[in-house]
Scaffold this active site. Structure first.
Site, PDB file in Angstrom:
ATOM      1  N   LEU A 266      17.021  -8.268   4.908  1.00  0.00           N
ATOM      2  CA  LEU A 266      16.227  -7.306   4.731  1.00  0.00           C
ATOM      3  C   LEU A 266      16.893  -6.096   3.913  1.00  0.00           C
ATOM      4  CD1 LEU A 266      15.820  -6.562   8.483  1.00  0.00           C
ATOM      5  CD2 LEU A 266      13.966  -6.887   7.036  1.00  0.00           C
ATOM      6  N   ALA A 267      18.125  -6.113   3.895  1.00  0.00           N
ATOM      7  CA  ALA A 267      18.605  -5.220   2.710  1.00  0.00           C
ATOM      8  C   ALA A 267      18.624  -5.680   1.297  1.00  0.00           C
ATOM      9  CB  ALA A 267      20.276  -5.019   3.026  1.00  0.00           C
TER      10      ALA A 267
ATOM     11  N   HIS B  83      27.817 -11.844  17.603  1.00  0.00           N
ATOM     12  CA  HIS B  83      26.493 -11.567  16.826  1.00  0.00           C
ATOM     13  C   HIS B  83      26.274 -10.814  15.669  1.00  0.00           C
ATOM     14  CE1 HIS B  83      22.238 -10.955  17.204  1.00  0.00           C
ATOM     15  NE2 HIS B  83      22.269  -9.642  17.406  1.00  0.00           N
TER      16      HIS B  83
ATOM     17  N   HIS C 240      27.211 -10.086  21.856  1.00  0.00           N
ATOM     18  CA  HIS C 240      26.030  -9.786  22.293  1.00  0.00           C
ATOM     19  C   HIS C 240      26.065 -10.173  23.896  1.00  0.00           C
ATOM     20  CE1 HIS C 240      21.636  -9.304  22.937  1.00  0.00           C
ATOM     21  NE2 HIS C 240      21.812  -8.897  21.748  1.00  0.00           N
TER      22      HIS C 240
ATOM     23  N   GLU D 292      24.300  -5.245   6.661  1.00  0.00           N
ATOM     24  CA  GLU D 292      25.426  -5.548   7.524  1.00  0.00           C
ATOM     25  C   GLU D 292      26.651  -5.796   6.706  1.00  0.00           C
ATOM     26  OE1 GLU D 292      24.683  -9.026  10.133  1.00  0.00           O
ATOM     27  OE2 GLU D 292      26.823  -8.960  10.901  1.00  0.00           O
TER      28      GLU D 292
ATOM     29  N   ARG E 257      25.535  -2.984  24.390  1.00  0.00           N
ATOM     30  CA  ARG E 257      26.019  -4.134  24.349  1.00  0.00           C
ATOM     31  C   ARG E 257      27.472  -4.520  24.521  1.00  0.00           C
ATOM     32  NH1 ARG E 257      22.687  -6.012  18.924  1.00  0.00           N
ATOM     33  NH2 ARG E 257      20.383  -5.952  19.999  1.00  0.00           N
TER      34      ARG E 257
END
Lengths: 646, 254
Positions: free
Chosen positions: A52-53, A410, A275, A434, A339
């Protein structure tokens, strides 16, 4: 905080703009320098990673006129691991009218991160969140909709409003395809040049600035030099340091770790997210773990038998002998606690012998009540693909039998240190998504990773990169520069060394061993003895690796074991640093739970007086000798409180 | 777990490189746990090959949960194996029996040149998307997300086509090695969604032209693509593509 603990490293200038929190980003945009549109094409930007980035950054920079080169380790940019994100993406649209706002999204994210992130970054993220949804919808991303044709929202952990936009259980896939298509459009226009099956093996620094990269062509083994005016590292997180995680098999830390060794500080490496809702481990042959989206906790109820050692099958356990422990302990958030809290509670149940399934390392996630209330059809519309995925892996039908779930690694909140402009401690090296440490503190809330990746890539980097380019004199550098030759030689020698050991054990063997150490000692609960043990055990494992590794084949062809061997070598060094970071952070916060520091009822106990800082590690030549720098976190807008979801 | 371990006999396509000769090589894998995935059986085999001093089998895989589209094996003649709606990474050994013999080959199509063993180059798919599989909207220029309502049924139908993972099984299954299901799925997604409307004519012409230029074959309605698609994308995507193409060509002749 007392003044004596204020100890901000001069090497870590966060460059947070002046002014009230709500106006910082606007002030920045008003004063950032711009690059003349005709000059942009003279600047080549190297974007590593197409999640995505990376994909959103490559598309946006090319649209603005920059000359972009994009690199990914997969055979196509569309396969980057963002594709696997399931649940959703947060935004402060307040379409449901349930009282959401930019402030609330900001506040929930800061609180969810247990007050270990930078206020200004998180507020900017919340401000930008709404633009992301607009952009993605315009690209044709098929978000879930109501019958009236407007967008639908659902709830996620750590929030009491419905602010999560979703596309069935494939939100990451649809958002990534949107960004990938935007990038391919620029490939078609000749403004992005795409390099698939390339792994970044080194960063090239010339006169103190990031000016290029060395990549290996994974199909042919060839090493390539690429020159640019800036490098954008968008290479994701390092969860695979644990061997078993929900990350894809190829996700790794190598690009980030190579940058670390070239001068980029690594921040908060011990902040990892376990997670709570993953399919439990079933055997030692297992190659990875599969996440079941947190969105399931909207309609699923988590429980274990009240009595330890109760081995009856779930339907034989009557209602009054079940412990819906999250609902019992956290009545306001119930099954939707963040979480880290959900994961720790599952571990606690298993530790007390109340775990279920063959291994006892699982808890139930039960949909019977929701299916009775809403009908199977509604549940199938919401989670159908997740239920199918579960059934394929386990052979059980979750419409009939409660799912068994257990926490798994995760996401990693830690990453390369960046300032407000997303620039690392190496000028010209920007880190997005991330791979950086910036927005999630010690715990990331669900549906915030997609938001951050796209915020960084679509809406932040175009401005901050422009400001860098416009303010910096960048003399012409070409591939014949000595720094390129040196970096390429380093990579070549390293590959030759890995191939030349010719020992008895495979890269996967060492990776599994490392994973065991990390999970046992640097996992969900940590303590001093365990962390010291991890440091020495990893040291021995590294020693054995460099003496007894066997990598088959050669360097001049596709050789996945050679790729993995290099990644495992870097994971071992990172693992040691994670243990050290965890050892020196003598408090519990978010996903970092130190058993020595907990409240009476077992919740994470922060030590704000001494640890309200980002730990950023500088590589000084040898693993184990890293120097820790501190960026003090200053909270001017929120009050630090003991997090409570009761 | 008390499950009985199995022995599986494999014949696997081995080829050192694009221009090298290939062959089916036999392997016997003992100790296969029925809960293993198909790819985990290959992991096990590869570990053993390395320890025996042989070269492991190269194959693509990444997410191992059926969404990235990397994995690509033809098992006994069927891309992704015998189960409907399942990528090979989601196929588990519990569906096979002790002593089974399985032939494993790469995707075969002229437009997907082989790189090594079971690994092929699917770059042609990227180039089809680059030709027109997008909505031209620059970052920052979008209106409010709720300014254009989309009928839920249309949105759901578009989603069914958007679910394509770009694995290429459709091409591998087609006797003509056609990429019509892949290309049609993207065209269907964007023509059913109002945001794709302004470019629908340019898009279909550009993508179909690129598909042909890449050397994929024509569609002659065998339907094998739909049968093997791990996301069960309907062959109606191809009908939509044809309709859109005819409309676009007619309109451009006006």
């Amino acid at each position: 905080m007392t003044s004596s603990t204020m100890n901000n490293s001069p090497r870590l200038d966060s460059k947070v703009p002046a002014g009230p929190l709500q106006q910082k980003w606007e002030n920045y945009l008003n004063t950032a320098k711009l690059v003349n549109p005709n000059n942009k094409r003279k600047h080549t930007i190297l974007v590593v990673g197409t999640g995505l980035a990376g994909a959103s950054a490559a598309a946006t920079l090319a649209e603005l006129g920059y000359n972009v080169r994009s690199f990914c380790i997969q055979d196509s940019a569309r396969r980057a691991h963002s594709i696997a994100a399931q649940g959703g993406i947060n935004a402060a649209k307040n379409y449901p009218g349930d009282g959401d706002s930019v402030w609330r999204l900001f506040y929930d994210t800061i609180k969810g991160g247990d007050y270990r992130s930078r206020e200004a970054n998180v507020h900017r993220l919340a401000e930008i969140s709404n633009n992301i949804i607009d952009q993605c919808v315009a690209q044709g991303v098929p978000f879930a909709r109501e019958y009236g044709g407007l967008l639908s929202n659902r709830s996620f952990g750590g929030a009491q409003v419905s602010r999560t936009f979703y596309a069935r259980g494939q939100t990451g896939q649809q958002l990534l395809l949107g960004a990938y298509q935007a990038m391919e459009r620029m490939v078609g226009a000749g403004r992005v040049k795409q390099y698939d099956r390339r792994e970044m093996l080194d960063l090239v620094v010339v006169d103190g600035r990031a000016r290029g990269i060395i990549v290996r062509n994974l199909a042919t083994g060839e090493l390539e030099r690429h020159v640019g005016d800036a490098v954008l590292l968008c290479t994701g997180g390092y969860g695979n340091v644990y061997y078993l995680s929900t990350n894809a098999k190829n996700s790794n830390v190598t690009a980030a770790w190579r940058c670390h060794k070239r001068g980029a500080f690594f921040a908060n490496p011990c902040f990892t997210q376990i997670h709570p809702t993953c399919i439990p481990v079933s055997g030692d042959y297992q190659s990875k773990l599969t996440l079941m989206s947190e969105s399931l906790r909207n309609d699923g109820r988590v429980w274990v038998p009240k009595t330890a050692g109760d081995r009856r099958s779930p339907e034989q356990i009557p209602e009054d002998e079940r412990d819906y422990y999250l609902e019992r302990k956290y009545p306001s958030f119930g099954n939707l606690v963040p979480r880290d809290v959900a994961s720790r509670n599952a571990k606690e149940m298993a530790d007390h012998g109340k775990g279920v399934g063959e291994t006892g390392m699982a808890v139930y996630l039960d949909f019977a009540e929701s299916i009775n209330r809403l009908g199977e059809k509604v549940i199938s519309e919401r989670y159908g693909n997740l239920f199918e995925m579960y059934e394929k892996i386990t052979g059980d039908n979750p419409y009939k039998v409660p799912m068994r779930i257990y926490p798994a690694v995760h996401y990693t909140m830690g990453g390369l240190w960046v300032d407000y402009e997303l620039m690392s401690t190496v000028p010209g090296l920007f880190v997005l998504g991330e791979a950086n440490f910036s927005d999630h503190g010690a715990n990331r809330l669900g549906a915030s990773a997609l938001m951050q990746g796209l915020s960084d890539g679509y809406f932040v980097i175009s401005h901050t990169l422009g400001n860098y380019i416009a303010n910096t004199s960048l003399p012409k550098v070409d591939e014949s520069n000595a720094a390129f030759a040196d970096a390429e030689n380093d990579s070549r020698e390293r590959l030759a060394t890995l191939l030349g050991i010719k020992g008895e054990k495979t890269p996967v063997h060492f990776h599994r061993e490392l994973g065991k150490i990390m999970w046992d000692d640097v996992g969900m609960a940590r303590n001093r003895d365990g962390l010291n043990h991890a440091i020495s055990a990893i040291g021995s494992l590294r020693e054995e690796f460099w003496n007894n590794l066997r990598v088959p084949g050669s360097n001049d062809t596709m050789n996945k074991n050679l790729e993995f061997a290099g990644r495992v070598a870097d994971f071992m060094e990172l693992g040691e640093l994670m243990a050290r970071d965890a050892l020196e952070r003598e408090e519990s916060c978010g996903g970092h739970f130190r058993e020595e520091y907990q409240t009476e009822d077992g919740e994470a106990l922060r030590n704000d007086d001494e640890f309200t800082f980002v730990a950023a590690w500088e590589h000084t030549g040898r693993v184990g000798d890293e120097v820790k720098h501190r960026e003090e976190l200053v909270f001017e807008n929120v009050k630090l409180t003991q997090r409570s979801y009761k | 777990m008390a499950d009985k371990l199995m022995t599986i006999n494999l014949k696997v396509w081995r080829q050192d490189g694009p221009d090298k000769p290939g062959r089916l090589a036999p392997y016997t894998v003992e100790g296969v746990n029925p809960h293993m995935s198909f790819l985990e059986m290959f992991d096990l085999l590869n570990e053993r090959l390395i320890l025996r001093g042989e070269e492991p089998i190269e194959f693509d895989s990444d997410c191992r949960e059926g969404i990235c589209g990397s994995c690509s094996m033809v098992i006994n003649g069927i891309p992704h194996g015998p189960h409907r709606g399942t990528a090979v990474c989601q196929l588990h050994m519990r569906h096979y029996r002790d002593g089974d013999t399985l032939t494993v080959e790469p995707w075969r199509a002229n437009a997907f040149p082989l790189i090594k063993d079971l690994v092929v180059d699917r770059g042609a798919f990227d180039r089809i998307i680059a030709a027109g599989g997008f909505v031209s909207v620059n970052t920052g220029s979008a209106p409010d997300a709720n300014s254009l309502p989309v009928e839920k049924a249309a949105s759901d139908a578009a989603f069914d086509f958007a679910a394509c993972i770009g694995c290429g099984a459709c091409v591998a299954a087609c006797p003509n090695a056609s990429a019509s299901l892949f290309t049609g799925a993207k065209i269907a997604h964007l023509s059913l969604y109002p945001q794709g409307e302004p470019e629908r004519r340019r898009r279909v012409i550009a993508m179909v032209n690129q598909m042909e230029a890449e050397g994929f074959g024509d569609c002659s309605n065998h339907g094998e693509c739909e049968a093997v698609c791990p996301k069960q994308i309907s062959i109606s995507a191809i009908a939509i593509m044809r309709r859109e193409y005819v409309k676009a060509v007619v309109a451009s002749n006006d």
